[in-house]
Design a protein around this motif. Structure first.
Motif, mmCIF file in Angstrom:
data_model
loop_
_atom_site.group_PDB
_atom_site.id
_atom_site.type_symbol
_atom_site.label_atom_id
_atom_site.label_comp_id
_atom_site.label_asym_id
_atom_site.label_seq_id
_atom_site.Cartn_x
_atom_site.Cartn_y
_atom_site.Cartn_z
ATOM 1 N N PRO A 1 0.831 -1.209 0.000
ATOM 2 C CA PRO A 1 0.000 0.000 0.000
ATOM 3 C C PRO A 1 0.861 1.253 0.000
ATOM 4 O O PRO A 1 1.899 1.310 0.666
ATOM 5 N N LEU A 2 0.457 2.253 -0.749
ATOM 6 C CA LEU A 2 1.172 3.521 -0.783
ATOM 7 C C LEU A 2 0.576 4.488 0.224
ATOM 8 O O LEU A 2 -0.641 4.521 0.424
ATOM 9 N N ALA A 3 1.438 5.259 0.850
ATOM 10 C CA ALA A 3 0.986 6.248 1.828
ATOM 11 C C ALA A 3 0.253 7.382 1.108
ATOM 12 O O ALA A 3 0.480 7.648 -0.068
ATOM 13 N N GLY A 4 -0.623 8.029 1.844
ATOM 14 C CA GLY A 4 -1.355 9.157 1.278
ATOM 15 C C GLY A 4 -2.754 9.233 1.839
ATOM 16 O O GLY A 4 -3.238 8.297 2.474
ATOM 17 N N GLU A 5 -3.387 10.364 1.618
ATOM 18 C CA GLU A 5 -4.760 10.563 2.078
ATOM 19 C C GLU A 5 -5.712 10.205 0.945
ATOM 20 O O GLU A 5 -5.565 10.688 -0.176
ATOM 21 N N TRP A 6 -6.695 9.369 1.260
ATOM 22 C CA TRP A 6 -7.653 8.929 0.251
ATOM 23 C C TRP A 6 -9.064 9.132 0.782
ATOM 24 O O TRP A 6 -9.307 9.060 1.991
ATOM 25 N N THR A 7 -9.985 9.387 -0.122
ATOM 26 C CA THR A 7 -11.376 9.590 0.303
ATOM 27 C C THR A 7 -11.933 8.331 0.940
ATOM 28 O O THR A 7 -12.728 8.385 1.877
ATOM 29 N N ASP A 8 -11.516 7.169 0.453
ATOM 30 C CA ASP A 8 -11.858 5.889 1.063
ATOM 31 C C ASP A 8 -10.792 4.888 0.656
ATOM 32 O O ASP A 8 -10.038 5.102 -0.307
ATOM 33 N N GLU A 9 -10.715 3.784 1.385
ATOM 34 C CA GLU A 9 -9.632 2.827 1.166
ATOM 35 C C GLU A 9 -9.686 2.179 -0.219
ATOM 36 O O GLU A 9 -8.667 1.735 -0.735
ATOM 37 N N SER A 10 -10.863 2.102 -0.821
ATOM 38 C CA SER A 10 -10.952 1.486 -2.145
ATOM 39 C C SER A 10 -10.266 2.335 -3.214
ATOM 40 O O SER A 10 -9.980 1.843 -4.315
ATOM 41 N N SER A 11 -9.971 3.600 -2.904
ATOM 42 C CA SER A 11 -9.275 4.455 -3.873
ATOM 43 C C SER A 11 -7.770 4.527 -3.598
ATOM 44 O O SER A 11 -7.040 5.164 -4.360
ATOM 45 N N ARG A 12 -7.307 3.866 -2.518
ATOM 46 C CA ARG A 12 -5.875 3.864 -2.219
ATOM 47 C C ARG A 12 -5.110 3.107 -3.299
ATOM 48 O O ARG A 12 -5.536 2.070 -3.791
ATOM 49 N N THR A 13 -3.934 3.613 -3.656
ATOM 50 C CA THR A 13 -3.086 2.946 -4.634
ATOM 51 C C THR A 13 -2.219 1.892 -3.956
ATOM 52 O O THR A 13 -1.637 2.152 -2.903
ATOM 53 N N TRP A 14 -2.161 0.736 -4.577
ATOM 54 C CA TRP A 14 -1.303 -0.363 -4.135
ATOM 55 C C TRP A 14 -0.362 -0.735 -5.278
ATOM 56 O O TRP A 14 -0.709 -0.570 -6.454
ATOM 57 N N LEU A 15 0.800 -1.246 -4.924
ATOM 58 C CA LEU A 15 1.650 -1.901 -5.909
ATOM 59 C C LEU A 15 1.269 -3.376 -5.928
ATOM 60 O O LEU A 15 1.297 -4.044 -4.888
ATOM 61 N N CYS A 16 0.892 -3.876 -7.085
ATOM 62 C CA CYS A 16 0.607 -5.302 -7.274
ATOM 63 C C CYS A 16 1.769 -5.872 -8.071
ATOM 64 O O CYS A 16 2.010 -5.469 -9.212
ATOM 65 N N ILE A 17 2.517 -6.776 -7.461
ATOM 66 C CA ILE A 17 3.737 -7.310 -8.078
ATOM 67 C C ILE A 17 3.611 -8.829 -8.188
ATOM 68 O O ILE A 17 3.603 -9.541 -7.175
ATOM 69 N N THR A 18 3.492 -9.314 -9.396
ATOM 70 C CA THR A 18 3.249 -10.741 -9.620
ATOM 71 C C THR A 18 4.123 -11.256 -10.757
ATOM 72 O O THR A 18 4.633 -10.490 -11.573
#
Length: 524
Positions: A462-479
């Motif tokens: 998960p990337l740090a930052g302020e988001w309106t809700d958790e579903s809009s938070r940016t994640w790194l998906c590494i596969t």
């Protein structure tokens, strides 16, 4: 009338030095120093440290670098010659000077001399050498600094771990990168943009595709994940080939919208859980009648099938009139029934024997309490006991949910002093509200906002930052592509909630299991 201030040379020097330090003026600092020497002023710790502070703040400017370095070490040598003992701030400032001219060895050597002055290094003391080595790709020396940090009890923070991760990536130390990703997981919940770019750089490079096992024992990985509390296995890179790195979102239940993998709610590991339970039991035995708490431990060992523990007093007294001795048995009953409806298993309600006795005296409560006793729902703690120890120990020992609004900040919880307490609460505590008599349980989150490593070797950060809700938070998906496809198929067969008691409509099948509770515990 204006007062006539007679400034002494010492007080004027102190005043001018403070102003110079505030403005971070190197030229003014040099001039003040020369004047002080010519006036034969006696310089103390404060004066030397203020001068060195100005040097360390201006040495990063290329136009001042040489002068700041030369002047700073001249001041430091004068300090030592005058038998003025350096402080941690002194050595930190001088180490910054050395690192600014890329002399990491000198910066590190200065810190290692702190013991001679009975001074303990801080993180800021070691960072100049660490960052210098990392910049110059001197990986082994950077690792030596980190080892020294550990030896003196200094904990690395995100910038330090990011620098170590980058130097490991840049020098092709794949196993070190793996180790620092896990250290980063323990140190922070969400990574900064700068750290995210370093991680993306590693996984997007050719070296990352070469590390990892082509074959592994899935059972061993699953066991490691279970032992660690979920969310990581720590057994090394799994798989081979290029990585697919994407910036994605996850849904409200924790499902990755890119690879389909399910994030989990991370718990403390087995060793931490056992130590936690032992700590609670140890403190309870010190403060309770030992035989009473030992009886409870023995009883709990033979009644270990509970999936939820209920803090009876906390719920019964919720929003009641304390002055009138109000206690709502109906609120407690609503919680018991709701928990049973979710899992088809009865919870364990922990309530003080004095309260149980009082409730049994009321004919309208007696039938319900007798049913609870018959179902094994109720445990009455002995007279003179603190029921907090009982419900906390039961929840930790049985690794189950704990229904209470108690924030567990009282002195008895502070005595535990464990860093993993908050992590345990996040995974196990169920809060509740009654709005116009209607119960609402706030279950633990379906996934944790932390770096996660899956059983297939995939990573989500998960990337740090302020988001309106958790579903809009940016994640790194590494596969790796093969793992991504497999995890997407597996999601079709996986329940998204990792909590023992689901936040959903339960199955109506299953037979109620009736048990008896030790009569001595409810002997009113």
């Amino acid at each position: 009338m204006r007062k006539n201030h007679n400034h002494t040379p010492e007080s004027k020097f102190r005043h001018d030095l403070d102003l110079c330090s505030k403005k971070k003026s190197l030229s003014a600092a040099i001039s003040l120093y020369e004047t002080a020497l010519s006036d034969k002023l006696r310089l103390n710790h404060y004066h030397f440290n203020a001068l060195l502070y100005v040097c360390s703040e201006t040495v990063t400017d290329p136009s001042n670098r040489a002068s700041a370095f030369e002047f700073g070490f001249r001041v430091f040598d004068r300090m030592l010659a005058g038998d003025v003992k350096p402080t941690e701030a002194t050595v930190t400032a001088v180490a910054r000077l050395a690192a600014a001219v890329e002399d990491g060895d000198r910066a590190f050597g200065l810190v290692k001399t702190m013991g001679e002055y009975t001074v303990t290094p801080k993180l800021r003391s070691l960072e100049p050498a660490l960052f210098c080595y990392c910049r110059n790709l001197e990986a082994d020396k950077a690792y030596e600094v980190e080892d020294y940090m550990v030896s003196v009890g200094v904990s690395a923070e995100e910038p330090d771990l990011a620098a170590l991760l980058k130097v490991s990536a840049d020098t092709g130390r794949g196993e070190r990168v793996y180790g620092y990703l896990h250290k980063l997981r323990r140190a922070v919940r969400c990574v900064s943009e700068t750290t995210a770019e370093i991680i993306e750089g590693w996984f997007g490079g050719a070296g990352a595709g070469e590390v990892g096992l082509e074959e592994w024992e899935s059972e061993r990985v699953e066991e490691a994940v279970s032992r660690n509390g979920g969310g990581w296995h720590g057994l090394g890179w799994l798989g081979k080939g290029e990585w697919d790195v994407r910036r994605v979102n996850v849904d409200v239940g924790g499902g990755c919208l890119s690879c389909g993998e399910q994030l989990v709610c991370v718990d403390i590991d087995r060793d931490e859980t056992e130590k936690f339970a032992q700590a609670v039991a140890g403190l309870a035995m010190e403060r309770e009648v030992q035989s009473n708490f030992k009886d409870f431990q023995d009883w709990l060992a033979t009644h270990a099938e509970y999936e939820a523990i209920v803090d009876g007093a906390n719920i019964g007294l919720y929003q009641q009139n304390f002055a009138e001795g109000g206690f709502s048995i109906s609120q407690l009953d609503a919680v018991v029934k709701e928990l049973h409806s979710r899992s088809n298993k009865w919870p364990l309600v922990v309530l003080h024997n004095k309260r149980v006795k009082s409730l049994l005296e009321n004919a309208s409560n007696r039938k319900l309490l007798e049913e609870w006793i018959a179902q094994g729902v109720l445990y009455g703690t002995p007279h003179g006991s603190n029921d907090d120890w009982y419900w906390l120990y039961a929840a930790v020992k049985l690794k189950c949910l704990l229904v209470t609004n108690d924030e567990m900040r009282d002195h008895i919880f502070e005595l535990l002093g464990r860093s993993f307490f908050l992590k345990w609460k996040e995974r196990h505590q169920v809060r509740y509200t009654f709005l116009k008599g209607d119960l609402k349980l706030e279950m633990p989150p379906s996934y944790s906002l932390v770096i996660q490593e899956s059983e297939k070797g995939n990573w989500h950060l998960p990337l740090a930052g302020e988001w309106t809700d958790e579903s809009s938070r940016t994640w790194l998906c590494i596969t790796r592509p093969d793992s991504c496809e497999a995890s997407g198929r597996d999601k079709l067969h996986r329940n998204s909630d990792s909590s023992p008691i689901r936040d959903k409509q339960p199955s109506t099948t299953g037979k109620r299991k009736e048990r008896s509770v030790s009569p001595s515990r409810l002997d009113c």
